[in-house]
Enzyme design. Structure first.
Site, PDB file in Angstrom:
ATOM      1  CD  GLU A 235      10.468 -11.801   6.799  1.00  0.00           C
ATOM      2  OE1 GLU A 235      10.050 -11.066   7.660  1.00  0.00           O
ATOM      3  OE2 GLU A 235      10.819 -11.313   5.677  1.00  0.00           O
TER       4      GLU A 235
ATOM      5  CD  GLU B 267      11.832 -12.050   0.075  1.00  0.00           C
ATOM      6  OE1 GLU B 267      11.818 -11.143   0.443  1.00  0.00           O
ATOM      7  OE2 GLU B 267      11.132 -13.013   0.553  1.00  0.00           O
TER       8      GLU B 267
HETATM    9  O1  G3I Z   1      -2.346  -2.396  -2.964  1.00  0.00           O
HETATM   10  C1  G3I Z   1      -2.590  -1.380  -1.905  1.00  0.00           C
HETATM   11  C2  G3I Z   1      -2.952   0.027  -2.233  1.00  0.00           C
HETATM   12  O2  G3I Z   1      -4.238  -0.324  -2.984  1.00  0.00           O
HETATM   13  C3  G3I Z   1      -2.968   0.892  -1.360  1.00  0.00           C
HETATM   14  O3  G3I Z   1      -3.339   2.397  -1.566  1.00  0.00           O
HETATM   15  C4  G3I Z   1      -1.373   1.001  -0.478  1.00  0.00           C
HETATM   16  C5  G3I Z   1      -1.362   2.083   0.795  1.00  0.00           C
HETATM   17  O4  G3I Z   1      -2.171   1.293   1.657  1.00  0.00           O
HETATM   18  O5  G3I Z   1      -1.018  -0.275  -0.094  1.00  0.00           O
HETATM   19  C6  G3I Z   1      -1.033  -1.123  -1.242  1.00  0.00           C
HETATM   20  O6  G3I Z   1      -0.606  -2.276  -0.501  1.00  0.00           O
HETATM   21  C7  G3I Z   1       0.732  -2.439  -0.042  1.00  0.00           C
HETATM   22  C8  G3I Z   1       1.488  -3.513  -0.914  1.00  0.00           C
HETATM   23  O7  G3I Z   1       2.833  -3.928  -0.500  1.00  0.00           O
HETATM   24  C9  G3I Z   1       1.341  -3.386  -2.381  1.00  0.00           C
HETATM   25  O8  G3I Z   1       2.266  -2.408  -2.865  1.00  0.00           O
HETATM   26  C10 G3I Z   1       0.615  -2.800   1.272  1.00  0.00           C
HETATM   27  O9  G3I Z   1       0.231  -1.618   2.078  1.00  0.00           O
HETATM   28  C11 G3I Z   1       2.260  -2.862   1.701  1.00  0.00           C
HETATM   29  O10 G3I Z   1       2.357  -3.444   3.077  1.00  0.00           O
HETATM   30  C12 G3I Z   1       2.698  -4.256   0.741  1.00  0.00           C
HETATM   31  O11 G3I Z   1       4.219  -4.206   1.179  1.00  0.00           O
HETATM   32  C13 G3I Z   1       4.829  -5.594   0.858  1.00  0.00           C
HETATM   33  C14 G3I Z   1       5.354  -6.046   2.088  1.00  0.00           C
HETATM   34  O12 G3I Z   1       6.237  -7.271   1.646  1.00  0.00           O
HETATM   35  C15 G3I Z   1       4.505  -6.388   3.135  1.00  0.00           C
HETATM   36  O13 G3I Z   1       3.566  -7.360   2.571  1.00  0.00           O
HETATM   37  C16 G3I Z   1       5.861  -5.196  -0.332  1.00  0.00           C
HETATM   38  O14 G3I Z   1       5.292  -4.812  -1.531  1.00  0.00           O
HETATM   39  C17 G3I Z   1       6.731  -6.562  -0.300  1.00  0.00           C
HETATM   40  O15 G3I Z   1       7.820  -6.292  -1.286  1.00  0.00           O
HETATM   41  C18 G3I Z   1       7.251  -6.855   0.879  1.00  0.00           C
HETATM   42  O16 G3I Z   1       8.074  -8.146   0.388  1.00  0.00           O
HETATM   43  C19 G3I Z   1       8.564  -8.775   1.682  1.00  0.00           C
HETATM   44  C20 G3I Z   1       8.459 -10.030   1.492  1.00  0.00           C
HETATM   45  O17 G3I Z   1       7.180 -10.748   1.207  1.00  0.00           O
HETATM   46  C21 G3I Z   1       9.010 -11.073   2.443  1.00  0.00           C
HETATM   47  N1  G3I Z   1      10.638 -10.594   2.759  1.00  0.00           N
HETATM   48  C22 G3I Z   1      10.524  -9.056   2.830  1.00  0.00           C
HETATM   49  C23 G3I Z   1       9.994  -8.176   1.775  1.00  0.00           C
HETATM   50  C24 G3I Z   1      10.254  -6.940   2.258  1.00  0.00           C
HETATM   51  O18 G3I Z   1       9.261  -6.563   3.368  1.00  0.00           O
END
Ligand code: G3I
Length: 364
Positions: A172, A278
């Site tokens: 991105e 994705e």
């Molecule tokens: O694991 C922690 C948990 O311990 C905590 O209680 C909770 C609340 O803060 O957060 C949890 O971590 C989260 C993680 O996902 C696991 O669920 C993060 O906050 C959250 O930001 C993270 O979001 C991920 C996001 O990327 C940002 O990295 C999504 O799961 C994931 O599906 C998403 O994937 C992205 C791709 O990498 C790139 N393309 C877009 C796609 C969607 O945004």
């Protein structure tokens, strides 16, 4: 009761199908009659697993913890022969400090893959939305920043050499209007940073496939062309690049399949490998549904059928595969971002949604 019996039948019926075996086995067709009897149900009993039906890898985004759940891992093992770490190979998860790494969860995903004859797609070496504090708040010079990023990229690619088949080197980097996204990487390293990251990754592993990954490439022709122009520039300058990841976070109605095909053609005509990296399909963008109706589930089945039909038109040598961004509806990132939806192939209780049938039927 009915659902329980069906779930048990479902489990028994397809337990024998697994993609961890190298040879391709015929699926069990006995359930085909079941399909006809379930015209009004949002789930069905499959006759074939995704990775047995497809002629290219079919993947799913996972986590080490989820793969540690035997039920979850059992479905992944049956249905998929490629995995992507949804989060645990991102910089914020691996990089503890400059030169200090936490490999534990990423290694657990690789261990699952090695045990189950499954490909690993690496996601992502650089992404502005997953930064450890030391990068986000870097206080050194631009030269010191670049040196640390090079060290990080080469340490990660070398660590997974021979275990990870491909990397989203940069995720991105381009805005919707085709301009460079103003990330910390652009600010410290300038516009050529993407090319330098691809070169560093190639130096670390001559055999790993290198992808540029982005969203809305299928729906925004300006962005798709900007990505193509960047990658064409790489090809012209001898910057190593193998493919493009079109994320495909799409809706059931949009973008039109013709628009997706136009974007795919831009990249295939450049000789790039294409990864639908994705995939999820939002059903409830207008937030009108409070439960998954048959009509919505059927629309999703048909949408996935047309998406995979479209992907199947890509020249075989340029098909990297299709990856779903999660296993069960309730696990999708979309729910926390946008609210109620059912974007994936499985229900919370691991039942096969008819969306799964839409993918299978694209291979029949
Ligand atoms: O694991 C922690 C948990 O311990 C905590 O209680 C909770 C609340 O803060 O957060 C949890 O971590 C989260 C993680 O996902 C696991 O669920 C993060 O906050 C959250 O930001 C993270 O979001 C991920 C996001 O990327 C940002 O990295 C999504 O799961 C994931 O599906 C998403 O994937 C992205 C791709 O990498 C790139 N393309 C877009 C796609 C969607 O945004």
């Amino acid at each position: 009761m009915k659902t329980t019996v069906k779930t048990i039948c479902n489990f028994i019926l397809i337990t024998v199908i697994s993609c961890s075996n190298s040879e391709r086995q015929g699926g069990i067709t006995g359930s085909s009659a079941n399909r006809d009897n379930q015209e009004t149900e949002i789930t069905y009993v499959p006759g074939m697993s995704l990775c047995k039906a497809a002629s290219y890898p079919v993947g799913v985004a996972v986590s080490a913890e989820k793969l540690g759940d035997s039920r979850y891992a059992g479905v992944v093992r049956r249905e998929f022969n490629s995995v992507t770490a949804e989060n645990q190979m991102k910089m914020a998860y691996i990089s503890v400090a400059p030169g200090k790494y936490d490999w534990e969860r990423a290694d657990a995903i690789v261990a699952y893959a090695e045990k189950n004859n499954t490909r690993v797609h690496g996601h992502a070496l650089l992404w502005h939305e997953s930064l450890p504090p030391w990068v986000e708040n870097f206080e050194g010079t631009d030269e010191e920043f670049e040196a640390e990023i090079k060290t990080y990229i080469q340490a990660v690619v070398e660590h997974f050499k021979g275990k990870v088949a491909s990397w989203d080197v940069v995720n991105e980097a381009i805005e919707e209007d085709g301009s460079w996204r103003n990330t910390v990487f652009l600010q410290h390293m300038g516009e050529d940073y993407v090319a330098r990251c691809f070169r560093w990754a190639r130096e670390a592993d001559p055999g790993v496939l290198l992808f540029y990954n982005d969203f809305n490439l299928s729906s925004n022709p300006v962005k798709a062309q900007a990505a193509a122009d960047m990658l064409k520039g790489f090809q012209d300058r001898g910057v190593p690049v193998d493919g493009v990841g079109m994320q495909m976070h799409i809706q059931v109605e949009t973008p039109a399949i013709s628009k997706i095909a136009d974007a795919v053609n831009i990249f295939t005509e450049m000789g790039l490998i294409v990864h639908f990296s994705e995939i999820d399909t939002r059903l409830n963008a207008d937030d009108k549904l409070t439960e998954l109706t048959y009509e919505a589930a059927l629309a999703q089945e048909n949408r996935l059928g047309e998406i995979v039909d479209m992907y199947n038109t890509i020249p075989e040598s340029q098909q990297y595969g299709i990856t779903f961004w999660g296993l069960r509806d309730n696990e999708s990132w979309l729910l926390s971002r946008y609210g109620t939806d059912w974007p994936l192939l499985f229900t919370e209780t691991y039942e096969y949604k008819i969306a799964h049938r839409g993918v299978i039927r694209a291979f029949e």
